[in-house]
Scaffold this motif. Structure first.
Motif, short mmCIF file in Angstrom:
data_model
loop_
_atom_site.label_atom_id
_atom_site.label_comp_id
_atom_site.label_asym_id
_atom_site.label_seq_id
_atom_site.Cartn_x
_atom_site.Cartn_y
_atom_site.Cartn_z
N ASN A 158 0.80 -1.22 0.00
CA ASN A 158 0.00 0.00 0.00
C ASN A 158 0.84 1.28 0.00
OD1 ASN A 158 -2.88 -0.90 0.15
ND2 ASN A 158 -2.09 -2.03 1.90
N LEU A 159 2.15 1.13 -0.15
CA LEU A 159 3.04 2.28 -0.22
C LEU A 159 3.65 2.36 -1.61
CD1 LEU A 159 4.94 2.11 3.20
CD2 LEU A 159 3.08 3.67 2.55
N PRO A 160 3.32 3.37 -2.40
CA PRO A 160 3.89 3.48 -3.75
C PRO A 160 5.41 3.45 -3.72
CG PRO A 160 2.13 5.08 -3.43
CD PRO A 160 2.40 4.48 -2.08
N GLY A 161 5.99 2.66 -4.62
CA GLY A 161 7.43 2.59 -4.73
C GLY A 161 8.08 1.47 -3.95
N TYR A 162 7.29 0.76 -3.14
CA TYR A 162 7.85 -0.31 -2.31
C TYR A 162 7.37 -1.69 -2.70
CZ TYR A 162 9.65 3.16 1.00
OH TYR A 162 10.34 4.18 1.59
N SER A 163 6.45 -1.79 -3.63
CA SER A 163 5.91 -3.08 -4.02
C SER A 163 5.08 -2.86 -5.27
CB SER A 163 5.06 -3.66 -2.88
OG SER A 163 4.75 -5.00 -3.12
N THR A 164 4.50 -3.91 -5.81
CA THR A 164 3.71 -3.76 -7.01
C THR A 164 2.58 -4.79 -7.06
OG1 THR A 164 3.74 -3.92 -9.44
CG2 THR A 164 5.44 -5.13 -8.26
#
Length: 338
Positions: A158-164
């Motif tokens: 749920n944190l942009p840039g840390y997962s996809t």
């Protein structure tokens, strides 16, 4: 390009590739899979009733490389095509590729090494957005390697840039996949699938080194009124319920994920000119209420970028005001990806 590594004695990876109306891009996609440094692959091409030259191209590739298998079926959509591939796959590990994209030669080797090094159930990498004019966008934090528990995975997703969310980013153990399948008959099928996979994974890894090239076809979303990601939104609501029940320590991050999902869906309505319709007026008001109810809990745990904080504050004040600023921003910066 690195030399091909001998991996024939390593576990078989089934790579599932749904194919539909991509004859311009298909050869590059398949070639990039065939050329992987991880050699022990089962490449499953699922011709989803493509009306162009793709069915013949798939058969031609199967004749050239014994690792390639082909399914021909009536058009049933992306989720159903992936599920068909899963059904006939035999690999101990499962991956997915979209047929208009292409891979770095080391992608599956990187995914496999991360999976085994950390004794994980699922490993993930990132990609680069590729635009027709040659422009590239990278959306992730550089030089990042995460090893996450099940609970932590619902923080970082749920944190942009840390997962996809994207299915193509993942290598999944068959034992973890189990009976999990993609929703069928909708867009946004990756969302529920990813949440289900994370919930089933005791340990998940994430490597932000880009290994995938994600082609952006001009006008594919913003000019189409039928591609609203309702399935993604519903999946995100289900995710919040799951986190509330099983991982309450991550609830602020899950709530933030739902805020982003709701705002993104409303953005689609604005871009496609549907925002004045009553259903979208109601949805905008629901979004405003949700943001107001949960903003305090989110900001106490989540460090919001300044632009995102402003976006949510505008939505909390007035969806109409938010819409004016959003469309103005899109007009001034049409080249920016939402």
């Amino acid at each position: 390009m690195p030399e091909k590594t001998r991996t024939e004695d390593l576990p078989l990876i089934s790579v599932i590739v749904p194919v539909y109306k991509v004859e311009r891009y298909l050869d590059r996609c398949i070639q990039s899979i065939v050329d992987q440094t991880y050699r022990n692959l089962e490449i499953i091409l699922v011709d989803d009733g493509s009306p162009d030259a793709c069915p013949d191209m798939c058969d031609a590739w199967a004749a050239r490389d014994c690792r390639i298998r082909v399914i021909h079926q009536e058009n049933r959509g992306l989720g159903a095509a992936r599920n068909s591939g899963i059904r006939i796959s035999t690999g101990e590990l499962i991956g997915f590729v979209d047929s208009d994209d292409w891979l770095e030669p080391t992608m599956y080797e990187v995914l496999y090494r991360s999976l085994t090094k950390e004794n994980a159930d699922t490993s993930m990498i990132t990609g680069v957005l590729e635009y027709p004019n040659g422009r590239q966008i990278y959306l992730y934090h550089p030089d990042l390697h995460l090893v996450m528990t099940t609970s932590e995975s619902f923080k970082y997703i749920n944190l942009p840039g840390y997962s996809t969310i994207s299915a193509w980013s993942k290598l999944i153990k068959r034992s973890t996949l189990g009976n999990i399948r993609f929703p069928e008959g909708c867009t946004g099928e990756d969302w529920q699938f990813t949440y289900d996979i994370l919930a089933a994974s005791v340990r998940t890894t994430f490597d932000s080194t880009p290994q995938y090239h994600y082609r952006q076809v001009a006008g594919s979303l913003s000019n189409t009124s039928t591609n609203f990601n309702f399935a993604g939104y519903e999946a995100t609501k289900n995710m919040v319920k799951l986190v509330h029940q099983k991982f309450p320590e991550q609830l602020p991050f899950a709530l933030y994920g739902q805020m982003r999902s709701m705002v993104s869906l409303y953005d689609q309505a604005l871009v496609t000119g549907h925002a004045k319709e009553q259903q979208w007026r109601d949805f905008a008001e629901d979004t405003r209420t949700f943001v107001n109810q949960n903003m305090k809990a989110v900001t106490e745990s989540v460090t919001l970028p300044r632009g995102r904080r402003l976006q949510l504050k505008l939505m909390a004040i007035s969806p109409t005001l938010y819409g004016v600023f959003f469309l103005l921003h899109k007009r001034i910066h049409p080249e920016r990806s939402k």
